[in-house]
Write an enzyme that holds these catalytic residues in place. Structure first.
Site, PDB file in Angstrom:
ATOM      1  CB  CYS A 114      -0.941   0.014   1.195  1.00  0.00           C
ATOM      2  SG  CYS A 114      -2.175  -1.280   1.105  1.00  0.00           S
ATOM      3  CG  HIS A 250      -3.263   3.653   2.719  1.00  0.00           C
ATOM      4  ND1 HIS A 250      -3.609   3.417   1.401  1.00  0.00           N
ATOM      5  CD2 HIS A 250      -3.292   2.450   3.342  1.00  0.00           C
ATOM      6  CE1 HIS A 250      -3.827   2.120   1.248  1.00  0.00           C
ATOM      7  NE2 HIS A 250      -3.663   1.513   2.406  1.00  0.00           N
ATOM      8  CG  ASN A 280      -6.528  -0.624   1.100  1.00  0.00           C
ATOM      9  OD1 ASN A 280      -5.826  -0.058   0.272  1.00  0.00           O
ATOM     10  ND2 ASN A 280      -6.028  -1.260   2.143  1.00  0.00           N
TER      11      ASN A 280
HETATM   12  N1  ACO Z   1     -18.598  -8.971   8.110  1.00  0.00           N
HETATM   13  C1  ACO Z   1     -19.077  -9.304   9.314  1.00  0.00           C
HETATM   14  N2  ACO Z   1     -18.300  -9.692  10.326  1.00  0.00           N
HETATM   15  C2  ACO Z   1     -16.980  -9.751  10.119  1.00  0.00           C
HETATM   16  C3  ACO Z   1     -16.406  -9.412   8.874  1.00  0.00           C
HETATM   17  C4  ACO Z   1     -17.270  -9.011   7.845  1.00  0.00           C
HETATM   18  N3  ACO Z   1     -16.833  -8.668   6.625  1.00  0.00           N
HETATM   19  N4  ACO Z   1     -15.069  -9.561   8.967  1.00  0.00           N
HETATM   20  C5  ACO Z   1     -14.807  -9.960  10.216  1.00  0.00           C
HETATM   21  N5  ACO Z   1     -15.955 -10.093  10.934  1.00  0.00           N
HETATM   22  C6  ACO Z   1     -16.126 -10.496  12.319  1.00  0.00           C
HETATM   23  C7  ACO Z   1     -14.961 -11.293  12.838  1.00  0.00           C
HETATM   24  O1  ACO Z   1     -15.104 -12.668  12.503  1.00  0.00           O
HETATM   25  C8  ACO Z   1     -15.038 -11.037  14.312  1.00  0.00           C
HETATM   26  O2  ACO Z   1     -16.029 -11.886  14.866  1.00  0.00           O
HETATM   27  P1  ACO Z   1     -15.791 -12.581  16.334  1.00  0.00           P
HETATM   28  O3  ACO Z   1     -15.661 -11.433  17.289  1.00  0.00           O
HETATM   29  O4  ACO Z   1     -17.012 -13.380  16.498  1.00  0.00           O
HETATM   30  O5  ACO Z   1     -14.522 -13.360  16.177  1.00  0.00           O
HETATM   31  C9  ACO Z   1     -15.562  -9.622  14.417  1.00  0.00           C
HETATM   32  O6  ACO Z   1     -16.160  -9.317  13.128  1.00  0.00           O
HETATM   33  C10 ACO Z   1     -14.480  -8.592  14.727  1.00  0.00           C
HETATM   34  O7  ACO Z   1     -13.369  -8.829  13.869  1.00  0.00           O
HETATM   35  P2  ACO Z   1     -12.055  -7.952  13.967  1.00  0.00           P
HETATM   36  O8  ACO Z   1     -11.075  -8.473  12.951  1.00  0.00           O
HETATM   37  O9  ACO Z   1     -11.602  -7.847  15.382  1.00  0.00           O
HETATM   38  O10 ACO Z   1     -12.633  -6.539  13.509  1.00  0.00           O
HETATM   39  P3  ACO Z   1     -11.916  -5.143  13.521  1.00  0.00           P
HETATM   40  O11 ACO Z   1     -12.713  -4.168  14.259  1.00  0.00           O
HETATM   41  O12 ACO Z   1     -10.441  -5.249  13.835  1.00  0.00           O
HETATM   42  O13 ACO Z   1     -12.019  -4.726  11.970  1.00  0.00           O
HETATM   43  C11 ACO Z   1     -10.627  -4.624   9.997  1.00  0.00           C
HETATM   44  C12 ACO Z   1     -11.395  -5.523  10.978  1.00  0.00           C
HETATM   45  C13 ACO Z   1     -11.607  -3.733   9.288  1.00  0.00           C
HETATM   46  C14 ACO Z   1      -9.908  -5.525   8.989  1.00  0.00           C
HETATM   47  C15 ACO Z   1      -9.591  -3.748  10.758  1.00  0.00           C
HETATM   48  O14 ACO Z   1      -8.881  -4.548  11.666  1.00  0.00           O
HETATM   49  C16 ACO Z   1      -8.628  -3.051   9.857  1.00  0.00           C
HETATM   50  O15 ACO Z   1      -8.977  -2.140   9.127  1.00  0.00           O
HETATM   51  N6  ACO Z   1      -7.315  -3.389   9.930  1.00  0.00           N
HETATM   52  C17 ACO Z   1      -6.289  -2.687   9.203  1.00  0.00           C
HETATM   53  C18 ACO Z   1      -6.276  -3.022   7.749  1.00  0.00           C
HETATM   54  C19 ACO Z   1      -5.169  -2.234   7.058  1.00  0.00           C
HETATM   55  O16 ACO Z   1      -4.980  -1.064   7.288  1.00  0.00           O
HETATM   56  N7  ACO Z   1      -4.363  -2.921   6.233  1.00  0.00           N
HETATM   57  C20 ACO Z   1      -3.197  -2.244   5.710  1.00  0.00           C
HETATM   58  C21 ACO Z   1      -3.300  -1.938   4.318  1.00  0.00           C
HETATM   59  S1  ACO Z   1      -3.714  -3.307   3.298  1.00  0.00           S
HETATM   60  C22 ACO Z   1      -2.344  -3.684   2.278  1.00  0.00           C
HETATM   61  O17 ACO Z   1      -1.239  -3.287   2.474  1.00  0.00           O
HETATM   62  C23 ACO Z   1      -2.589  -4.658   1.101  1.00  0.00           C
END
Ligand code: ACO
Length: 323
Positions: A114, A250, A280
């Site tokens: 990214c 980003h 993203n």
């Molecule tokens: N729909 C519904 N529920 C979901 C989904 C979805 N699409 N995805 C995950 N869940 C559930 C999980 O299973 C979990 O359930 P559980 O509590 O029963 O286990 C719950 O939602 C919470 O999951 P988390 O992963 O803890 O959710 P979080 O609040 O952390 O959000 C997210 C996830 C959006 C991915 C966040 O962590 C994030 O944005 N991380 C950073 C991503 C990023 O910046 N990446 C860098 C760039 S990408 C690159 O370089 C290619």
């Protein structure tokens, strides 16, 4: 006299097809409400069959060159940040260079996930500052949806396709004031695609191309790292928080963006947000947001822009720019 690299013009391109959160509800067990509240994403653009990263970057680059009034044959450098090249080699930048008619100048891709566009910008800036390059086309483009596992709800809702570009020119007046580029390969397992040429095109579970991400860990490190990066960039440019007119971050997650704005002490009115429409787009994200902001009339000449990105590697990078 100091030579700076100045952004003369910007461009961008998006695939025509829009996929909304409601569309994804039909594909995986998710909801519009979950995606919106956790990420800020409402919809994303997805490349058509046969439409490549190079096609999107070419369109963005062509628009930036046209608006700059620069002929492709006058370019000394074509550089593309991407992690989804058209083919393994030649570099997609070479394919674009030929399509534009800039044959002969240096052309290469940069893979920093990214942060790819920010890395490409940092490299081009240094070539211009040392006098080796007078005009550069710097692009960031991805077709990340091609490496998304559409059965994995944790990742497939996050990504989209798109491209952005800038034309840089050597000038005496301040343009890019500072760039900061970093990586820590020790965090590879938090965000990676396990397959490739040398290890083979299947992983141990016989999966093909697929994004693996430990989202919660990446989120925490991103907030902390971007916090420090903002401070480092201000110091490198000899500026204060109050000197920043626009934060152009980003576009991965609205909550990460809000945390960076809070660190800078600026209101969300001074932050360019496109994650709701584009999701993203990895290397495409920052130049797409910049071009959107320029075309909307928000970003104006003479303003100070803080650009930053964070992604797989892990990598993180920034630029302070007098636009
Ligand atoms: N729909 C519904 N529920 C979901 C989904 C979805 N699409 N995805 C995950 N869940 C559930 C999980 O299973 C979990 O359930 P559980 O509590 O029963 O286990 C719950 O939602 C919470 O999951 P988390 O992963 O803890 O959710 P979080 O609040 O952390 O959000 C997210 C996830 C959006 C991915 C966040 O962590 C994030 O944005 N991380 C950073 C991503 C990023 O910046 N990446 C860098 C760039 S990408 C690159 O370089 C290619």
């Amino acid at each position: 006299m100091t030579t700076y690299a100045r952004i003369v013009a910007t461009g961008s391109a998006l695939p025509a097809r829009v996929v909304t959160n409601a569309d994804l509800e039909k594909v995986v067990d998710t909801s519009d409400e979950w995606i919106r509240t956790r990420t800020g994403i409402r919809e994303r653009h997805v490349a058509a069959e046969g439409e490549t990263t190079g096609d999107l970057a070419f369109r963005a680059g062509q628009q930036a060159l046209k608006d700059a009034g620069v002929k492709a044959s006058d370019l000394d450098m074509v550089v593309l940040g991407t992690t989804t090249p058209d083919i393994i080699f030649p570099a997609t930048a070479c394919l674009i260079q030929n399509r534009l008619g800039a044959n002969g100048c240096m052309a290469f891709d940069v893979n920093a996930a990214c942060s790819g566009f920010m890395y490409a910008l940092g490299i081009a800036n240094n070539f211009i500052r040392t006098g080796q390059v007078k005009r550069a086309l710097v692009m960031g483009a991805e077709t990340l949806t091609r490496m998304v596992d559409w059965e994995d709800r944790q990742t497939c809702v996050l990504f989209g396709d798109g491209a952005g570009a800038v034309v840089l020119e050597a000038t005496d007046a301040p343009g890019i004031l500072a760039t900061c580029l970093h990586a820590d390969g020790g965090y590879k397992d938090l965000l990676y695609n396990p397959v490739g040429v040398s290890v083979g095109f299947k992983d141990e579970k016989n999966h093909g191309v697929r994004i693996n991400m430990k989202g919660r860990e990446v989120f925490k490190i991103a907030v902390k790292t971007l916090d420090a990066l903002v401070g480092e960039t201000l110091t490198a440019a000899g500026m204060q928080e109050t000197d920043v007119d626009w934060l152009i971050p980003h576009q991965a997650n609205l909550r990460i963006i809000e945390a960076t704005a809070k660190r800078l002490g600026i209101s969300m009115e001074r932050v360019i947000v496109t994650v709701d429409k584009h999701a993203n787009t990895s290397s495409g994200s920052v130049p797409l947001a910049l071009d959107t902001a320029v075309r909307s009339g928000k970003v104006r000449r003479g303003q100070n822009l803080l650009l930053e990105a964070f992604g797989g590697g892990l990598t993180w990078a920034s630029a302070m720019i007098r636009y």
